[in-house]
Write a protein that holds these residues in place. Structure first.
Motif, PDB file in Angstrom:
ATOM      1  N   CYS A  81       9.962   1.950   4.497  1.00  0.00           N
ATOM      2  CA  CYS A  81       8.700   2.696   4.529  1.00  0.00           C
ATOM      3  C   CYS A  81       8.920   4.048   5.205  1.00  0.00           C
ATOM      4  O   CYS A  81       9.615   4.145   6.217  1.00  0.00           O
ATOM      5  N   GLY A  85       9.419   3.010   9.115  1.00  0.00           N
ATOM      6  CA  GLY A  85      10.655   2.335   8.752  1.00  0.00           C
ATOM      7  C   GLY A  85      10.589   0.842   8.526  1.00  0.00           C
ATOM      8  O   GLY A  85      11.638   0.198   8.419  1.00  0.00           O
ATOM      9  N   CYS A  86       9.420   0.248   8.425  1.00  0.00           N
ATOM     10  CA  CYS A  86       9.342  -1.177   8.085  1.00  0.00           C
ATOM     11  C   CYS A  86       9.767  -1.357   6.621  1.00  0.00           C
ATOM     12  O   CYS A  86       9.807  -0.400   5.859  1.00  0.00           O
ATOM     13  N   HIS A 102       1.576  -1.362   8.651  1.00  0.00           N
ATOM     14  CA  HIS A 102       0.319  -0.617   8.790  1.00  0.00           C
ATOM     15  C   HIS A 102      -0.401  -0.506   7.459  1.00  0.00           C
ATOM     16  O   HIS A 102      -1.181   0.418   7.245  1.00  0.00           O
ATOM     17  N   ALA A 103      -0.096  -1.415   6.535  1.00  0.00           N
ATOM     18  CA  ALA A 103      -0.792  -1.522   5.253  1.00  0.00           C
ATOM     19  C   ALA A 103      -0.657  -0.287   4.362  1.00  0.00           C
ATOM     20  O   ALA A 103      -1.546   0.002   3.563  1.00  0.00           O
ATOM     21  N   GLY A 104       0.428   0.421   4.476  1.00  0.00           N
ATOM     22  CA  GLY A 104       0.685   1.509   3.531  1.00  0.00           C
ATOM     23  C   GLY A 104       0.965   0.913   2.156  1.00  0.00           C
ATOM     24  O   GLY A 104       1.588  -0.143   2.052  1.00  0.00           O
ATOM     25  N   PRO A 116      -0.796   5.285   6.113  1.00  0.00           N
ATOM     26  CA  PRO A 116      -0.208   6.394   6.870  1.00  0.00           C
ATOM     27  C   PRO A 116       1.118   6.971   6.365  1.00  0.00           C
ATOM     28  O   PRO A 116       1.524   8.018   6.864  1.00  0.00           O
ATOM     29  N   PRO A 117       1.843   6.355   5.407  1.00  0.00           N
ATOM     30  CA  PRO A 117       3.137   6.948   5.039  1.00  0.00           C
ATOM     31  C   PRO A 117       2.983   8.405   4.582  1.00  0.00           C
ATOM     32  O   PRO A 117       2.140   8.712   3.745  1.00  0.00           O
TER      33      PRO A 117
HETATM   34  S1  FES Z   1       5.656   1.482   8.798  1.00  0.00           S
HETATM   35 FE1  FES Z   1       4.886   1.313   6.800  1.00  0.00          FE
HETATM   36  S2  FES Z   1       2.839   1.905   6.954  1.00  0.00           S
HETATM   37 FE2  FES Z   1       3.602   2.103   8.963  1.00  0.00          FE
END
Ligand code: FES
Length: 136
Positions: A81, A85-86, A102-104, A116-117
């Motif tokens: 992401c 970085g998830c 964070h549900a991006g 938020p990405p």
């Molecule tokens: S790390 Fe992917 S939306 Fe925040």
């Protein structure tokens, strides 16, 4: 230099140092990761990615996915992401990537749909040669 101007200068120097010490880690935390996937070529057989499916791979140490999208062909995207970085997960039912942190959400081409990405998922170089898909 009298005592008053010395204390003013000292307060300014200590205050500037404290602001800098707090601002730098905050800026690093808020900035998106600057990781670019680089590595040796990865080759997989087309039969491993049927139409409408995705196959997770690791390219140069970066988790990635190869998709076989109807009307678009094969795509290779990093799963990292661009927010913090998830690893995003591919949802076959909605044809979207969803970040669990964070549900991006991203579309099939890796473009940001919501959340938020700050930028799209990284596209990896991909070439189809005969029955093989070459990434890198
Ligand atoms: S790390 Fe992917 S939306 Fe925040």
């Amino acid at each position: 230099m009298n005592r008053r101007s010395f204390l003013k200068s000292l307060t300014f120097i200590l205050g500037s140092t404290a602001v800098g010490a707090l601002a730098y880690p905050l800026a690093r935390f808020l900035a998106p990761p600057q990781v670019k996937a680089v590595g040796e070529k990865v080759s997989i057989n087309k039969s491993e990615v049927p139409l409408g499916e995705g196959k997770e791979i690791v390219f140069g140490g970066t988790p990635a996915i190869i998709l076989n999208v109807k009307g678009m062909g094969y795509l290779a995207l990093s799963r990292v992401c661009t927010h913090l970085g998830c690893l995003v997960e591919y949802n076959k039912e909605t044809n979207r990537f969803i970040c669990p942190c964070h549900a991006g959400t991203f579309n099939m081409e890796g473009n940001v749909l919501s959340g938020p990405p700050p930028k799209p998922l990284e596209k990896l170089p991909l070439d189809v040669q005969g029955d093989n898909i070459i990434i890198g």
